[in-house]
Write an enzyme that holds these catalytic residues in place. Sequence first.
Site, PDB file in Angstrom:
ATOM      1  N   HIS A   1      -2.056  -3.204  -6.665  1.00  0.00           N
ATOM      2  CA  HIS A   1      -2.647  -2.828  -5.368  1.00  0.00           C
ATOM      3  C   HIS A   1      -4.152  -3.075  -5.366  1.00  0.00           C
ATOM      4  O   HIS A   1      -4.917  -2.320  -5.960  1.00  0.00           O
ATOM      5  CB  HIS A   1      -2.333  -1.345  -5.077  1.00  0.00           C
ATOM      6  CG  HIS A   1      -2.737  -0.914  -3.710  1.00  0.00           C
ATOM      7  ND1 HIS A   1      -3.346   0.288  -3.452  1.00  0.00           N
ATOM      8  CD2 HIS A   1      -2.622  -1.532  -2.508  1.00  0.00           C
ATOM      9  CE1 HIS A   1      -3.598   0.387  -2.156  1.00  0.00           C
ATOM     10  NE2 HIS A   1      -3.162  -0.691  -1.564  1.00  0.00           N
TER      11      HIS A   1
ATOM     12  N   SER B   1       0.825  -1.206   0.000  1.00  0.00           N
ATOM     13  CA  SER B   1       0.000   0.000   0.000  1.00  0.00           C
ATOM     14  C   SER B   1       0.857   1.253   0.000  1.00  0.00           C
ATOM     15  O   SER B   1       0.390   2.314  -0.392  1.00  0.00           O
ATOM     16  CB  SER B   1      -0.857   0.055   1.265  1.00  0.00           C
ATOM     17  OG  SER B   1      -1.703  -1.041   1.338  1.00  0.00           O
TER      18      SER B   1
ATOM     19  N   ASN C   1      -4.832   6.276  -1.625  1.00  0.00           N
ATOM     20  CA  ASN C   1      -4.357   6.640  -0.288  1.00  0.00           C
ATOM     21  C   ASN C   1      -3.771   8.048  -0.268  1.00  0.00           C
ATOM     22  O   ASN C   1      -3.867   8.747   0.739  1.00  0.00           O
ATOM     23  CB  ASN C   1      -3.324   5.628   0.203  1.00  0.00           C
ATOM     24  CG  ASN C   1      -3.990   4.323   0.633  1.00  0.00           C
ATOM     25  OD1 ASN C   1      -5.172   4.307   0.949  1.00  0.00           O
ATOM     26  ND2 ASN C   1      -3.246   3.233   0.617  1.00  0.00           N
TER      27      ASN C   1
ATOM     28  N   GLU D   1      -4.974  -0.727  -8.530  1.00  0.00           N
ATOM     29  CA  GLU D   1      -3.988   0.251  -8.995  1.00  0.00           C
ATOM     30  C   GLU D   1      -2.778  -0.528  -9.516  1.00  0.00           C
ATOM     31  O   GLU D   1      -2.194  -1.337  -8.774  1.00  0.00           O
ATOM     32  CB  GLU D   1      -3.577   1.181  -7.844  1.00  0.00           C
ATOM     33  CG  GLU D   1      -4.693   2.131  -7.445  1.00  0.00           C
ATOM     34  CD  GLU D   1      -4.370   2.983  -6.218  1.00  0.00           C
ATOM     35  OE1 GLU D   1      -4.700   4.167  -6.217  1.00  0.00           O
ATOM     36  OE2 GLU D   1      -3.804   2.444  -5.247  1.00  0.00           O
TER      37      GLU D   1
HETATM   38  N1  LIG Z   1      -5.466  -4.967   4.796  1.00  0.00           N
HETATM   39  C1  LIG Z   1      -5.741  -4.073   3.866  1.00  0.00           C
HETATM   40  O1  LIG Z   1      -6.782  -3.396   3.906  1.00  0.00           O
HETATM   41  C2  LIG Z   1      -4.799  -3.881   2.703  1.00  0.00           C
HETATM   42  C3  LIG Z   1      -5.288  -3.264   1.530  1.00  0.00           C
HETATM   43  C4  LIG Z   1      -4.435  -3.150   0.438  1.00  0.00           C
HETATM   44  C5  LIG Z   1      -3.131  -3.594   0.527  1.00  0.00           C
HETATM   45  N2  LIG Z   1      -2.674  -4.169   1.684  1.00  0.00           N
HETATM   46  C6  LIG Z   1      -1.279  -4.654   1.704  1.00  0.00           C
HETATM   47  O2  LIG Z   1      -1.317  -6.067   1.528  1.00  0.00           O
HETATM   48  C7  LIG Z   1      -0.204  -6.667   2.220  1.00  0.00           C
HETATM   49  C8  LIG Z   1      -0.731  -7.719   3.177  1.00  0.00           C
HETATM   50  O3  LIG Z   1      -1.617  -7.118   4.098  1.00  0.00           O
HETATM   51  P1  LIG Z   1      -2.683  -7.964   4.922  1.00  0.00           P
HETATM   52  O4  LIG Z   1      -3.596  -6.982   5.574  1.00  0.00           O
HETATM   53  O5  LIG Z   1      -3.267  -9.017   4.070  1.00  0.00           O
HETATM   54  O6  LIG Z   1      -1.753  -8.634   6.032  1.00  0.00           O
HETATM   55  P2  LIG Z   1      -2.032  -9.923   6.921  1.00  0.00           P
HETATM   56  O7  LIG Z   1      -1.192  -9.778   8.115  1.00  0.00           O
HETATM   57  O8  LIG Z   1      -3.484 -10.166   7.075  1.00  0.00           O
HETATM   58  O9  LIG Z   1      -1.467 -11.136   6.019  1.00  0.00           O
HETATM   59  C9  LIG Z   1      -0.118 -11.345   5.768  1.00  0.00           C
HETATM   60  C10 LIG Z   1       0.089 -12.842   5.589  1.00  0.00           C
HETATM   61  O10 LIG Z   1       1.403 -13.075   5.104  1.00  0.00           O
HETATM   62  C11 LIG Z   1       1.887 -14.254   5.706  1.00  0.00           C
HETATM   63  N3  LIG Z   1       3.333 -14.252   5.623  1.00  0.00           N
HETATM   64  C12 LIG Z   1       4.222 -13.531   6.350  1.00  0.00           C
HETATM   65  N4  LIG Z   1       5.471 -13.791   5.943  1.00  0.00           N
HETATM   66  C13 LIG Z   1       5.376 -14.691   4.932  1.00  0.00           C
HETATM   67  C14 LIG Z   1       6.324 -15.344   4.105  1.00  0.00           C
HETATM   68  N5  LIG Z   1       7.610 -15.099   4.233  1.00  0.00           N
HETATM   69  N6  LIG Z   1       5.869 -16.208   3.181  1.00  0.00           N
HETATM   70  C15 LIG Z   1       4.560 -16.456   3.032  1.00  0.00           C
HETATM   71  N7  LIG Z   1       3.620 -15.868   3.784  1.00  0.00           N
HETATM   72  C16 LIG Z   1       4.027 -14.986   4.726  1.00  0.00           C
HETATM   73  C17 LIG Z   1       1.352 -14.192   7.119  1.00  0.00           C
HETATM   74  O11 LIG Z   1       1.349 -15.491   7.704  1.00  0.00           O
HETATM   75  C18 LIG Z   1      -0.049 -13.635   6.879  1.00  0.00           C
HETATM   76  O12 LIG Z   1      -1.013 -14.639   6.682  1.00  0.00           O
HETATM   77  C19 LIG Z   1       0.539  -5.517   2.887  1.00  0.00           C
HETATM   78  O13 LIG Z   1       1.582  -5.120   2.043  1.00  0.00           O
HETATM   79  C20 LIG Z   1      -0.526  -4.428   2.980  1.00  0.00           C
HETATM   80  O14 LIG Z   1       0.041  -3.148   3.000  1.00  0.00           O
HETATM   81  C21 LIG Z   1      -3.481  -4.331   2.766  1.00  0.00           C
END
Ligand SMILES: NC(=O)c1ccc[n+]([C@@H]2O[C@H](COP(=O)([O-])OP(=O)(O)OC[C@H]3O[C@@H](n4cnc5c(N)ncnc54)[C@H](O)[C@@H]3O)[C@@H](O)[C@H]2O)c1
Length: 484
Positions: A140, A119, A190, A152
């Site tokens: 994104h 993000s 954002n 995006e």
């Molecule tokens: N949550 C949101 O609203 C949102 C929206 C858009 C983008 N994002 C982006 O998406 C990404 C993930 O966010 P999220 O909210 O899903 O996080 P999250 O914590 O829910 O999920 C992350 C997952 O990655 C796994 N993980 C960690 N290290 C790992 C590895 N080395 N190999 C494989 N899996 C691994 C974890 O076990 C976890 O299940 C971030 O970069 C975040 O900025 C989040």
Amino acid sequence: MAFERVGVVGLGTMGAGIAEVFARAGLRVIGVEADAEMLARGRGLMERSTGRAVDKGKLTGAERDEILGRVTLTTSRADLRDADLVIEAIPEILDYKVSLFEDLDGICKPETVLATNTSSLSVTAIAAATGRPGRVVGLHFFNPAPVMRLVEVVSTVVTEPGVVGAVSELAGRLGKTAVTVGDRAGFVVNRLLLPYLNHAVALMEQGVAGRDDIDLAMKLGVGLPMGPFTLLDLIGLDTSYEVMEVLFDETRERRHAPSPLLRELVTAGLLGRKSGRGFYGEERVHPSEAGRSGAITFDVAGPGSEELVARLAAAGFERSGEGADVVLRLADRPVVEHAVRLRDPATMVGVHLVGDQVAELASTALTSDAAAAAAADLMKVVGLSPVPCKDRAGFVVDALLYPYLNDAVRMHDAGYASIDDIDAAMRLGCGYPAGPFQMLESLGLARVRDGLRALYAEYREPAFAPAPLLDQLVTAGASEFPRR
Ligand SMILES: NC(=O)c1ccc[n+]([C@@H]2O[C@H](COP(=O)([O-])OP(=O)(O)OC[C@H]3O[C@@H](n4cnc5c(N)ncnc54)[C@H](O)[C@@H]3O)[C@@H](O)[C@H]2O)c1
């Protein structure tokens, strides 16, 4: 570039949804998690999400089985060797992502496109960790990925020609709308959304208006799906804080510095909905008492007086003129200069009607509590929601909305994204009823330009000065933005 086999690394909130989106579109998906426990959790997320779709009648049981059948789950990255595209959705920590991309670079075929769902981190920095920076992009998605239609697609200065087009086309196959942007902190959504949310916190901290009143004004006055404090709680105050930090790091603009109140709440563990309490706690009551029907004497002044007098008369309230309990001064600017000309300045309340449901009620430094309360009662009897606020330029809605619109104009004028892409991004990414350029054109360019001038004059915030493009269009008598 044919994308048939897609890898998704990290099956958390976003990754599980992204894997589902690809599988729904008929692609084969390899989902990778860190360990067996997290893998089971990821599987559970996908099963529940597709299960809900079946319950709602959006999928049949057989379709759901087919979708889940297209997803192979593994804890071994090596299983990604045949993927045409790998998208990463692991936690938002640059070191983690860089090390993952170094690894993926060694595992995947040279032609595989690697994408990050970050993000706020620099896609360029992630791309540079690989031996194929030209084939690394940002992809994104928005939360929840299966529902939100926007993606995006982020290119960097070294992205190979054709990669962005191919990835955007793929997004179309997924039923998403792709907007293509460069690698700047916050991308489109954002970058435009978070400063507006941060500004709402600042207005509350300055005491211009209260939490519930600001939320109500933006929701009912502008037609946004929810007010800024409700949205901050939903996004998570920690995530919002982090995004503001990243924006500030890039722009060094004071208004992009996360509001001190945001930091305090995050430190206190009040993160919003995910922790059960943020700007809102358990109490979520919006008392909406009926308007008082007792005797209130009033006078009305300013442009549009006749209409308000007629509405009040229809509700049984007659204008009394001299010596009234409250003088309602219709205005879109601070009213204190009118108040000081009254025999009793304490009776003046500024009234700014926003849309057809909201009346901002500005109390000056001289307004009495009794006059403010009488004004609120009179608004309620004519069916308007009163939003009490201080007598400041832009009151609440214009103060929050106009700088956001101005930011969109600057973003476009800097060549970052097209008008149509910015409008689509804000509609699809935030559920806004209209994009910023559509809002500008329906409000009137001159009105927004003049409102920004007033905001700049009052707050002296450089970013509130009208964007040169907006100013020039008004000078040229244009009512629309030229679509290039
Ligand atoms: N949550 C949101 O609203 C949102 C929206 C858009 C983008 N994002 C982006 O998406 C990404 C993930 O966010 P999220 O909210 O899903 O996080 P999250 O914590 O829910 O999920 C992350 C997952 O990655 C796994 N993980 C960690 N290290 C790992 C590895 N080395 N190999 C494989 N899996 C691994 C974890 O076990 C976890 O299940 C971030 O970069 C975040 O900025 C989040």
